[in-house]
Design a protein around this motif. Structure first.
Motif, mmCIF file in Angstrom:
data_model
loop_
_atom_site.group_PDB
_atom_site.id
_atom_site.type_symbol
_atom_site.label_atom_id
_atom_site.label_comp_id
_atom_site.label_asym_id
_atom_site.label_seq_id
_atom_site.Cartn_x
_atom_site.Cartn_y
_atom_site.Cartn_z
ATOM 1 N N LEU A 7 1.020 -1.273 -0.116
ATOM 2 C CA LEU A 7 0.152 -0.004 0.141
ATOM 3 C C LEU A 7 0.676 1.208 0.082
ATOM 4 O O LEU A 7 0.558 2.328 -0.769
ATOM 5 N N THR A 8 1.888 1.264 0.584
ATOM 6 C CA THR A 8 2.857 2.431 0.893
ATOM 7 C C THR A 8 3.414 2.436 -0.704
ATOM 8 O O THR A 8 3.670 3.808 -0.974
ATOM 9 N N VAL A 9 3.970 1.645 -1.242
ATOM 10 C CA VAL A 9 4.561 1.719 -2.698
ATOM 11 C C VAL A 9 3.337 2.326 -3.465
ATOM 12 O O VAL A 9 3.868 3.172 -4.543
ATOM 13 N N LEU A 10 2.515 1.522 -3.350
ATOM 14 C CA LEU A 10 1.361 2.139 -4.355
ATOM 15 C C LEU A 10 0.950 3.795 -4.080
ATOM 16 O O LEU A 10 0.958 4.507 -5.180
ATOM 17 N N ALA A 11 1.029 4.089 -2.844
ATOM 18 C CA ALA A 11 0.977 5.606 -2.654
ATOM 19 C C ALA A 11 2.236 6.229 -3.054
ATOM 20 O O ALA A 11 1.742 7.603 -3.576
#
Length: 298
Positions: free
Chosen positions: A249-253
């Motif tokens: 989720l962090t990488v997507l953000a």
């Protein structure tokens, strides 16, 4: 430093009242119910911070949220969602150690987060409004207090004999990596902002959302350090599942921010290198054999 009740938005007061009610109900029904309430709250607020950060952050600050505000809000949310995944799998554990350390790690993360909240509200400029006191501080204190109550009611402090194993090694390394990252973000948020963005100055919301992410990472690292003392391997692996969800989720953000916001995109190779190391360790740990799996019962 006085709280002006008249300046608090009515929806915020209603929301705080509901949070207090949920806290009282959850705490009155026993530890298992509280752990379930904790999971629900972590998941719900994590999803809200991730998908509508402009709404959740917007009514708590005096400035219009920019791309960096929103991206660090999503990073904060990713920590919450990953933590919720771990707690979903561990909350019904038959191992008392697992439950005790779930409570303890929550206390650590929330305590550090409260310190950051108090500092930024009263000593870090005027970026944050009175709504932050009620929605942020009060909500976080309730989030922590339930864990405090049941942690100190526990007669068992946790921990089992630990054998050397790859699974335990990766858990300890995960704890170390996440602790270093969390401490660095919390202590030097401007450093991370400088590495990841082209902003020339940072307001209180930039710094606090970065510190908030660091606070949750520190709390999460405590659970990883304690996990080698868990009795069951599936409780240990649940930590890696939550970590992988958080990283995804962090990488997507961050990728979204790099594509959408002009201020993002600098030195992302350093960020992805850091996250890749954590992700690789989590995957190796998840698929590593537990020390008891080599023993077969006749």
């Amino acid at each position: 430093m006085a709280v002006d009740i008249a300046s608090i938005d009515t929806p915020v007061l209603v929301g705080v009242s509901l949070l207090v009610l949920a806290f009282l109900i959850g705490c009155s029904r026993g530890r298992d119910t509280w752990l379930f309430v904790d999971f629900l709250a972590t998941a719900a607020f994590g999803l809200a911070w991730y998908f509508v950060p402009d709404v959740i952050l917007g009514f708590q600050i005096n400035v219009t949220p920019d791309g960096t505000h929103l991206t660090y809000s999503r990073a904060f949310a990713a920590c919450m969602i990953g933590d919720a995944v771990t707690r979903y799998f561990c909350r019904s554990s038959k191992d008392a150690s697992t439950l005790v350390y779930l409570l303890f790690s929550r206390i650590v993360g929330c305590t550090i987060l409260i310190v950051s909240m108090v500092y930024i509200q009263y000593f870090g400029g005027n970026t944050w409004t009175q709504n932050h006191i009620f929605f942020g501080m009060v909500g976080n204190m309730l989030w922590m207090m339930g864990s405090v109550i049941y942690y100190y009611q526990s007669r068992y402090s946790g921990g089992h004999a630990q054998l050397e194993s790859r699974l335990n090694m990766h858990l300890r390394f995960d704890g170390f990596l996440v602790l270093v990252i969390g401490l660095t973000i919390f202590g030097f948020p401007d450093l991370f902002l400088k590495i990841q963005t082209t902003l020339e100055s940072y307001d209180g919301a930039h710094l606090h959302m970065a510190r908030s992410t660091g606070a949750l990472l520190i709390g999460s690292s405590i659970l990883s350090f304690m996990a080698p003392g868990f009795l069951f391997d599936w409780d240990k692996r649940a930590i890696f599942v939550g970590r992988i969800v958080k990283l995804f989720l962090t990488v997507l953000a961050v990728l979204y921010a790099a594509a959408k916001y002009d201020a993002w995109g600098g030195n992302l190779h350093l960020y992805f290198l850091m996250e890749s190391i954590v992700a690789l360790n989590a995957l190796l740990g998840y698929y590593a054999p537990h020390e008891t799996e080599r023993y077969k019962s006749n």
